[in-house]
Enzyme design. Structure first.
Site, short mmCIF file in Angstrom:
data_model
loop_
_atom_site.label_atom_id
_atom_site.label_comp_id
_atom_site.label_asym_id
_atom_site.label_seq_id
_atom_site.Cartn_x
_atom_site.Cartn_y
_atom_site.Cartn_z
N TYR A 331 0.89 -1.25 0.33
CA TYR A 331 -0.30 -0.04 -0.06
C TYR A 331 1.08 1.05 -0.31
O TYR A 331 0.30 2.35 0.80
CB TYR A 331 -0.78 -0.09 1.54
CG TYR A 331 -2.36 -1.20 0.68
CD1 TYR A 331 -3.55 -0.40 0.34
CD2 TYR A 331 -1.99 -2.50 0.71
CE1 TYR A 331 -3.96 -1.92 0.14
CE2 TYR A 331 -2.76 -2.71 0.86
CZ TYR A 331 -4.21 -3.02 0.61
OH TYR A 331 -5.23 -3.47 0.18
N TRP A 337 -7.83 7.05 2.23
CA TRP A 337 -9.26 7.07 3.02
C TRP A 337 -9.09 7.55 4.07
O TRP A 337 -9.86 7.58 5.43
CB TRP A 337 -10.93 7.64 2.74
CG TRP A 337 -11.36 6.01 2.16
CD1 TRP A 337 -10.38 4.76 2.38
CD2 TRP A 337 -12.80 5.44 2.79
NE1 TRP A 337 -11.70 3.74 2.43
CE2 TRP A 337 -12.90 4.22 3.19
CE3 TRP A 337 -13.72 5.98 3.78
CZ2 TRP A 337 -13.71 3.26 3.91
CZ3 TRP A 337 -15.09 5.21 4.32
CH2 TRP A 337 -14.59 3.89 3.93
N ASP A 338 -8.80 6.06 4.31
CA ASP A 338 -8.54 5.71 5.85
C ASP A 338 -7.69 6.62 7.18
O ASP A 338 -8.13 6.37 8.69
CB ASP A 338 -7.25 4.15 6.06
CG ASP A 338 -7.42 3.11 4.97
OD1 ASP A 338 -7.97 3.17 3.80
OD2 ASP A 338 -7.12 1.79 4.58
N GLU A 479 -15.56 -1.68 -3.11
CA GLU A 479 -14.92 -1.93 -3.73
C GLU A 479 -15.46 -2.89 -4.59
O GLU A 479 -14.87 -2.81 -5.42
CB GLU A 479 -13.60 -2.24 -2.98
CG GLU A 479 -12.63 -0.44 -2.67
CD GLU A 479 -11.47 -0.83 -2.79
OE1 GLU A 479 -10.69 -2.21 -2.02
OE2 GLU A 479 -10.71 0.18 -2.40
N LYS A 593 -17.93 -5.85 -0.52
CA LYS A 593 -16.78 -6.32 0.16
C LYS A 593 -17.07 -5.92 1.72
O LYS A 593 -15.45 -6.03 2.35
CB LYS A 593 -16.03 -5.48 -0.68
CG LYS A 593 -14.80 -5.81 0.50
CD LYS A 593 -13.71 -5.26 -1.09
CE LYS A 593 -11.98 -5.00 -0.08
NZ LYS A 593 -10.41 -4.00 -0.99
N GLN A 594 -17.93 -4.43 1.58
CA GLN A 594 -17.13 -4.24 3.43
C GLN A 594 -18.19 -3.32 3.51
O GLN A 594 -18.95 -2.53 2.61
CB GLN A 594 -16.31 -3.17 3.47
CG GLN A 594 -15.01 -1.83 1.98
CD GLN A 594 -14.55 -1.89 1.90
OE1 GLN A 594 -14.22 -1.89 1.00
NE2 GLN A 594 -13.61 -0.75 2.52
O1 IFM Z 1 -8.94 2.18 1.51
C1 IFM Z 1 -9.16 0.73 1.48
C2 IFM Z 1 -10.43 0.44 0.81
O2 IFM Z 1 -11.69 0.84 2.06
C3 IFM Z 1 -10.56 -0.98 1.03
N1 IFM Z 1 -9.06 -1.96 0.12
C4 IFM Z 1 -8.05 -1.24 1.00
C5 IFM Z 1 -7.84 0.28 1.52
C6 IFM Z 1 -6.48 0.45 1.52
O3 IFM Z 1 -7.46 0.12 3.45
#
Ligand code: IFM
Length: 767
Positions: A331, A337-338, A479, A593-594
């Protein structure tokens, strides 16, 4: 899976690993990371190398080695050590059965300890290290060989340049020197793309054992000393200091590194450790969360708080928090945005200056965001999905590959995942209401707010048939669904961001007309644009709860195949397949996914409990939690719904993601291992916003406490509008203690009752 497969509990702060497992090397390296926001030294043994994922990631060293990934560089390893006793190798090497090792990690002070015992002799290796918070460039280490039966010990120590790199080697032009007067070695190299000088220096001091001979050995990328040592009372013991400086830190990093290495040696390990612990003690006074009634959970909370802290470059307003912190290069050491939505909230209510620095980083990277907007044909600031130091987009267009065909997949995270910009505006507002720091908003935040509003203005579409603004072709937090229209989360965030831009525009017009005039000139902002923001904020389409109280995640979501992640799992041809765009197994289904609509609820307190419950019940079985960001958000909503035990289950999922290595380290062929820093920050939120039910908005500070039955109590501190509060939550009481040093009365609400705490006052509430 049992946690004991991964670690043992020593106490509230310490874990123990009783026997190393070769298949968990990636995991140890990340979880047992010594870090301080400047560097992250992975939890590896001194004799290990790149095959065991040895690395020390250095902040502010963005560089591209392979033509694709711009990421942080690693420093050469100055703690490298190889030992021979009586001519025989001594060390715990995977696949060689020479020693057994016990590891111990202290999350209070970030101290890594090893104790290895030889299988065929009485010899032991005992060592300890920490990444200093007193001098961020320093890793201090003490290393000891015990119970030596032989009279001759050979030690190879030095600085090893051949280290684990994810996407190519970042360093070249190595040159090493040994200063025998000062007992200091250094290795100089520069990064391959940006030519950043990186200096790694090493000072050492033998406390037990006599150096009988010393030979310098230069290799292509390394410098070593080959030492013959005569043990003293069967012991060899030395202290050493690894120092790292780059030319991005200061003009003469070599001089500084050598000087700092000498200073550290003069101070000695114990003194350095005390200074380092002192900084941590002050941090924990603000940031600790005490969980009574379950030591495993307490330990997991400390693990997560520790990792959120060490991932954060609190020392700088110019650097991002990486999604994997400084635990590895995955990464790219860059912000998503985290950073604002997951990492920052803990600092906002504890170490507020750090929260401010994080937002200032977004101010300093406005040009990168402006460039991205311009390149893609928009106005204003379109923040990078993956943002390094300059703020320019680091997310490659081709991220994953189709593991079946081997062909690359064009993802659209970089151009369609637009919510990062309004998320930053959202956080500026949250910062403002939690701190009352209007100066920050006027001097820094307003420019971000206006440029983001501008971007959103250029990004929305006017639907003349419906007389509404829409956002088409985007992806929201989930995502797996790219190229959708009107993602509810993003549309609500867009309105919010526009409204906050308008709020501060008019506030500045009234209270800071001169500053507004200057800013308008600086960014050439026209009145007509502000009028347009108003119109869009009023007319943007916001998906409302339907007759079943459900909010549709995006247009047409409810028409997709209704199935579960378990079913999709069975459709996979290859376990590594990417589930999302363009034709992954989840794309044409409702499996997400989330947290997405649920994410909207944790950030906006505008929906009824009925709506929360209906959507939680709907989306929960359809959520894969394929992102580590997801469980904490479900936990918060579960707690708000009074479902303490469900919230607790999500706490467990989130808190142990790294401790029990539950998330995949490779996705679509890309390595994504390392510490999940958003989940770490999410633990703070889950406890404070979930179990304590804290909300901070224009109405003030409020709590809706609920405690899971696994815990007796939870205690944490808050820094709210520069007043300090100690909060204690148990199953039947909620206590707020205002610090004696507070300057103001603090008003707050618990359930439906209003209270005011004067300085020094403690208020106990039955719940
Ligand atoms: O920002 C996140 C995303 O929401 C999901 N994939 C990983 C990214 C980094 O943590």
């Amino acid at each position: 899976m049992d946690y004991q497969d991964f670690f043992r509990i020593k106490d509230d702060w310490n874990i123990k690993i009783e026997e190393l497992k070769d298949e968990q090397l990636v995991h140890y390296g990340s979880n047992l990371l010594c870090g301080n926001g400047y560097l992250g030294y992975r939890g590896t043994l001194e004799e290990w190398g790149k095959d065991e994922y040895q690395a020390c990631v250095i902040t502010d060293t963005y560089d591209m080695a392979d033509g694709k990934w711009r990421e942080l560089s690693n420093s050469p390893n100055a703690l490298f050590t190889e030992v021979k006793v009586g001519g025989e190798k001594l060390g715990d090497y995977p696949e060689e059965d020479l020693m057994t090792t016990e590891l111990d990690f202290d999350y209070k002070y970030g101290v890594f300890k090893r104790n290895s015992k030889a299988k065929n002799s009485t010899a032991e290796i005992v060592s300890e290290r920490f990444a200093s918070y007193d001098n961020l460039h320093l890793i201090a280490n003490k290393y000891q060989l015990n119970n030596l039966e032989e009279d001759e010990v050979e030690i190879k120590l030095g600085i090893k340049g051949d280290i684990w790199d994810l996407n190519g080697s970042h360093l070249e032009n190595f040159s090493g020197e040994y200063d025998s007067q000062k007992n200091i070695l250094y290795l100089k190299a520069n990064t391959v793309e940006k030519n950043i000088d990186l200096i790694t220096a090493l000072s050492f001091d033998f406390k037990k054992g006599e150096i009988e001979s010393l030979k310098v050995e230069n290799e292509e990328k390394s410098i070593y000393l080959l030492l013959k040592i005569k043990p003293e009372n069967k012991l060899v013991k030395f202290e050493r200091n690894m120092l790292v400086y780059s030319s991005n830190d200061l003009e003469n990093p070599l001089e500084k590194a050598v000087e700092a290495a000498a200073e550290a040696a003069a101070e000695g390990y114990q003194q350095l450790k005390q200074e380092h612990q002192h900084v941590w003690d002050k941090k924990w006074e603000l940031m600790d969360i005490k969980v009574a009634g379950n030591q495993l959970d307490q330990l997991a909370v400390h693990f997560n708080l520790y990792h959120n802290i060490i991932a954060t470059p609190a020392h700088s307003e110019f650097l991002p928090i990486g999604a994997r912190g400084l635990s590895c290069q995955a990464y790219q050491g860059a912000a998503f945005w985290d950073q604002e939505i997951f990492n920052l909230p803990m600092f906002l209510f504890t170490e507020t200056e750090t929260a401010k620095n994080i937002l200032k980083y977004r101010y300093h990277t406005l040009d990168g965001a402006r460039k991205k907007a311009k390149d893609l044909g928009y106005d204003g600031a379109f923040y990078a999905w993956i943002s390094g130091k300059s703020g320019q987009e680091l997310c490659p267009s081709f991220f994953f590959k189709d593991v079946i065909s081997g062909r690359k997949i064009r993802n659209h995270f970089n151009d369609w995942q637009i919510h990062v910009s309004p998320d930053i505006s959202y956080t500026i507002w949250k910062y403002y209401i939690a701190t009352d720091d209007l100066d920050f908003v006027v001097d820094y935040g307003s420019e971000i707010l206006f440029e983001v509003a501008r971007f959103l203005h250029s990004r929305v579409h006017y639907n003349q048939y419906k007389d509404q603004y829409e956002i088409i072709r985007l992806l929201g937090p989930d995502e797996y669904h790219e190229n959708v229209d009107n993602n509810a989360f993003t549309n609500y965030q867009t309105r919010y961001a526009l409204k906050k831009a308008l709020y501060f525009y008019y506030k500045m017009e009234n209270e800071y007309p001169e500053k507004l005039k200057n800013l308008k000139e600086k960014i050439d902002l026209q009145e007509s644009e502000v009028t347009a923001w108003q119109e869009i904020a009023e007319k943007i389409y916001l998906p409302e709860p339907d007759e079943n109280m459900l909010i549709e995640q995006f247009d047409g979501y409810f028409d997709l195949e209704d199935t579960t992640a378990e079913v999709l799992e069975e459709r996979l041809i290859d376990k590594q397949e990417y589930w999302g765009w363009p034709n992954g197994v989840a794309v044409f289904t409702q499996v997400i996914k989330q947290a997405d609509v649920i994410q909207l609820f944790t950030m906006h307190d505008i929906f009824s409990e009925e709506v929360l419950a209906a959507n939680y019940d709907y989306y929960e079985p359809r959520t894969q939690h394929g992102s580590s960001l997801s469980p904490s958000q479900y936990a918060i909503v579960a707690a708000r719904l009074g479902r303490a035990e469900e919230a607790y289950d999500y706490f467990e999922t989130s808190a142990f993601i790294d401790l029990m290595s539950t998330n995949k380290a490779v996705s679509g062929g890309t390595f994504i291992g390392g510490v999940h820093t958003a989940a770490a920050g999410g633990i703070w939120q889950l406890i404070v916003n979930g179990f304590a039910g804290m909300k901070v908005n224009r109405k003030g500070l409020s709590f809706m406490p609920i405690l899971p039955e696994e815990w007796d109590s939870v205690e944490f501190n808050l820094n709210y509008k520069a007043n300090k509060l100690k909060i204690k939550l148990s199953s039947d009481s909620f206590t707020v203690k205002a610090s004696a040093s507070n300057k103001n009365l603090v008003a707050f609400k618990v359930e439906d009752q209003h209270y005011k705490a004067a300085a020094g006052e403690e208020i106990n509430i039955k719940i």
